[in-house]
Design a protein around this motif. Structure first.
Motif, mmCIF file in Angstrom:
data_model
loop_
_atom_site.group_PDB
_atom_site.id
_atom_site.type_symbol
_atom_site.label_atom_id
_atom_site.label_comp_id
_atom_site.label_asym_id
_atom_site.label_seq_id
_atom_site.Cartn_x
_atom_site.Cartn_y
_atom_site.Cartn_z
ATOM 1 N N PHE A 56 31.109 -7.657 54.081
ATOM 2 C CA PHE A 56 32.468 -7.398 53.601
ATOM 3 C C PHE A 56 33.177 -6.320 54.423
ATOM 4 O O PHE A 56 34.405 -6.322 54.507
ATOM 5 C CB PHE A 56 32.446 -6.990 52.128
ATOM 6 N N ASP A 57 32.424 -5.420 55.009
ATOM 7 C CA ASP A 57 33.054 -4.294 55.701
ATOM 8 C C ASP A 57 33.208 -4.525 57.195
ATOM 9 O O ASP A 57 34.113 -3.950 57.815
ATOM 10 C CB ASP A 57 32.227 -3.024 55.472
ATOM 11 N N ARG A 58 32.362 -5.377 57.790
ATOM 12 C CA ARG A 58 32.325 -5.475 59.247
ATOM 13 C C ARG A 58 32.739 -6.834 59.799
ATOM 14 O O ARG A 58 33.005 -6.925 61.007
ATOM 15 C CB ARG A 58 30.900 -5.166 59.752
ATOM 16 N N THR A 59 32.777 -7.881 58.987
ATOM 17 C CA THR A 59 33.068 -9.206 59.519
ATOM 18 C C THR A 59 34.474 -9.648 59.113
ATOM 19 O O THR A 59 35.003 -9.239 58.067
ATOM 20 C CB THR A 59 32.051 -10.246 59.013
ATOM 21 N N LEU A 60 35.070 -10.484 59.964
ATOM 22 C CA LEU A 60 36.414 -10.980 59.687
ATOM 23 C C LEU A 60 36.424 -11.845 58.433
ATOM 24 O O LEU A 60 37.361 -11.772 57.627
ATOM 25 C CB LEU A 60 36.911 -11.782 60.895
ATOM 26 N N GLY A 94 34.383 -11.629 55.852
ATOM 27 C CA GLY A 94 34.262 -10.759 54.687
ATOM 28 C C GLY A 94 35.565 -10.066 54.347
ATOM 29 O O GLY A 94 35.933 -9.924 53.181
ATOM 30 N N LYS A 95 36.301 -9.636 55.384
ATOM 31 C CA LYS A 95 37.598 -8.997 55.146
ATOM 32 C C LYS A 95 38.605 -9.993 54.576
ATOM 33 O O LYS A 95 39.461 -9.622 53.766
ATOM 34 C CB LYS A 95 38.115 -8.392 56.443
ATOM 35 N N ALA A 96 38.504 -11.265 54.975
ATOM 36 C CA ALA A 96 39.370 -12.292 54.396
ATOM 37 C C ALA A 96 39.081 -12.471 52.910
ATOM 38 O O ALA A 96 40.008 -12.624 52.099
ATOM 39 C CB ALA A 96 39.186 -13.605 55.139
ATOM 40 N N THR A 141 41.645 -11.781 49.806
ATOM 41 C CA THR A 141 41.883 -12.748 48.732
ATOM 42 C C THR A 141 41.669 -12.114 47.375
ATOM 43 O O THR A 141 42.384 -12.409 46.409
ATOM 44 C CB THR A 141 40.956 -13.963 48.903
ATOM 45 N N ALA A 142 40.675 -11.226 47.276
ATOM 46 C CA ALA A 142 40.414 -10.553 46.011
ATOM 47 C C ALA A 142 41.549 -9.611 45.629
ATOM 48 O O ALA A 142 41.912 -9.492 44.455
ATOM 49 C CB ALA A 142 39.096 -9.781 46.096
ATOM 50 N N VAL A 143 42.143 -8.940 46.643
ATOM 51 C CA VAL A 143 43.215 -7.984 46.354
ATOM 52 C C VAL A 143 44.504 -8.697 45.961
ATOM 53 O O VAL A 143 45.158 -8.355 44.974
ATOM 54 C CB VAL A 143 43.449 -7.068 47.574
ATOM 55 N N ASN A 144 44.884 -9.713 46.717
ATOM 56 C CA ASN A 144 46.146 -10.419 46.457
ATOM 57 C C ASN A 144 46.020 -11.851 46.966
ATOM 58 O O ASN A 144 46.083 -12.096 48.165
ATOM 59 C CB ASN A 144 47.316 -9.703 47.162
ATOM 60 N N ARG A 145 45.826 -12.777 46.035
ATOM 61 C CA ARG A 145 45.605 -14.176 46.407
ATOM 62 C C ARG A 145 46.834 -14.770 47.104
ATOM 63 O O ARG A 145 46.713 -15.423 48.142
ATOM 64 C CB ARG A 145 45.256 -14.979 45.148
ATOM 65 N N ASN A 146 48.014 -14.531 46.563
ATOM 66 C CA ASN A 146 49.227 -15.076 47.177
ATOM 67 C C ASN A 146 49.509 -14.438 48.530
ATOM 68 O O ASN A 146 49.923 -15.114 49.483
ATOM 69 C CB ASN A 146 50.416 -14.883 46.242
ATOM 70 N N ALA A 206 38.065 -19.601 50.781
ATOM 71 C CA ALA A 206 37.499 -18.352 50.269
ATOM 72 C C ALA A 206 36.765 -18.589 48.956
ATOM 73 O O ALA A 206 35.683 -18.027 48.723
ATOM 74 C CB ALA A 206 38.615 -17.320 50.082
ATOM 75 N N GLY A 207 37.347 -19.431 48.094
ATOM 76 C CA GLY A 207 36.669 -19.750 46.842
ATOM 77 C C GLY A 207 35.363 -20.478 47.072
ATOM 78 O O GLY A 207 34.348 -20.196 46.419
#
Length: 349
Positions: free
Chosen positions: A221-225, A227-229, A233-238, A250-251
């Protein structure tokens, strides 16, 4: 209770807490990305342990039949959806090619490998990889069949869908595995004594594997593209959709990771407990208590909560074994009350 008994109970509690931590992180992952409270998480615990037990006892892993059936259903759903939305022409090579390879050819390949290879003679690491090769695609198919069509629905609707999927998988688990329980072979026979405490190699391996997976998830989640995607998605799906992140993909990834973590949890507890088709439900509920402690959002707090749940369960089994489940699940009440008091209230979207 003396010091030696307290140390033994602590070892058991930390071992169980490590397993609950995997399930808690899987629940947090799915909820944060898709807003789904994934109640069927426990079924993958049973699927993983019982499929590994079948491989080790020279039985055909009947879960492959469920994988093939769900693959056919997923392929038909993809085809019907594409035709309804007029995205492709009928019998389009793009539609039939990728979807058939993913949902039809792959389960057939797994079926052929399950039938051809003597899995009981292979090293356990290959057996576990094969189990994951069955259960992880099941997680992807469950998302496509049950959740993706209602991905934009409210949390309550998604919860109702989860309840339905839970009972469906529970019934399918009984049909596939039967009511009998099984144990898997131990990972190691090694043990050592530290004073009056006997440290089991099995418990040490469970804790080590859980810590390693937690570290790998952190790096992912911290180092890969990718994981960041997922984090976006978790922060703001739209917002993630607007910047080009595929929320459906992502789902699918979240459900695949969740299925893998649940199966690994089942593999880890298989040598220590007799696992039945419905055993994983109670185990996953304890992981859910840990996830609630983390607010269904924080991975570190969920892991700490899992260790708390494991220790509480272990010491409760000594002081009041008849009520240990009640004591563990009662832990969720003060946590919910505290979060309700500290968090602002808002209407359901």
């Amino acid at each position: 209770m003396d010091l030696s008994i307290a140390a033994i109970l602590a070892q058991d509690g930390i071992t169980n807490g490590a397993v609950y931590a995997l399930l808690a992180m899987a629940l947090v992952l799915v909820f944060s990305v898709t807003r789904v409270i994934f109640l069927p998480q426990g079924e993958f615990v049973g699927f993983g342990a019982l499929t590994l037990a079948a491989l080790q006892t020279e039985q055909f892993p009947r879960l492959v039949g469920l994988l093939l059936a769900m693959g056919i259903a997923t392929f038909l759903m993809e085809w019907v959806t594409a035709l309804r939305e007029r995205r492709y022409k009928p019998l389009s090579p793009r539609l039939l090619g990728w979807s058939a390879a993913e949902n039809l050819l792959y389960p057939l390949l797994v079926w052929a490998l399950a039938s051809a290879l003597p899995w009981h003679t292979l090293p356990m690491v290959f057996q576990i990889m094969f189990v994951l090769g069955i259960t992880v695609p099941l997680g992807l198919m469950i998302y496509r069949l049950a959740y993706q069509p209602v991905a934009e629905a409210s949390v309550l609707v998604l919860l109702i869908v989860s309840v339905a999927v839970h009972f469906a998988l529970l019934s399918l688990g009984l049909l596939v595995f039967g009511p009998e329980g099984s144990r898997t072979l131990p990972f190691t026979e090694w043990s050592t004594s530290v004073g009056a405490l006997l440290i089991s190699g099995q418990s040490a391996l469970v804790i080590l594997v859980s810590l390693s997976l937690i570290a790998l998830l952190y790096l992912f989640f911290d180092r890969t593209l990718l994981g960041k995607a997922l984090r976006a998605t978790a922060v703001n799906r739209n917002g993630a959709r607007l910047v080009g992140i595929g929320t459906n993909q992502a789902g699918r990834l979240a459900f695949g990771l969740s299925a893998g973590l649940g199966s690994l949890a089942g593999v880890l507890i298989g040598p220590m407990n007799t696992v039945q088709y419905d055993t994983g439900f109670v185990v996953a509920l304890k992981g859910f208590v840990a996830a609630i402690i983390g607010g269904l959002a924080s991975y570190p707090l969920a892991a700490v909560g899992a260790v708390m749940v494991g220790l509480l369960e272990s010491y409760s089994s000594f002081w009041a074994s008849d009520y240990k489940e009640v004591i563990v699940f009662t832990l969720i009440l003060p946590v919910l009350a505290w979060r309700s008091w500290r968090s602002p209230h808002s209407d359901e979207e």
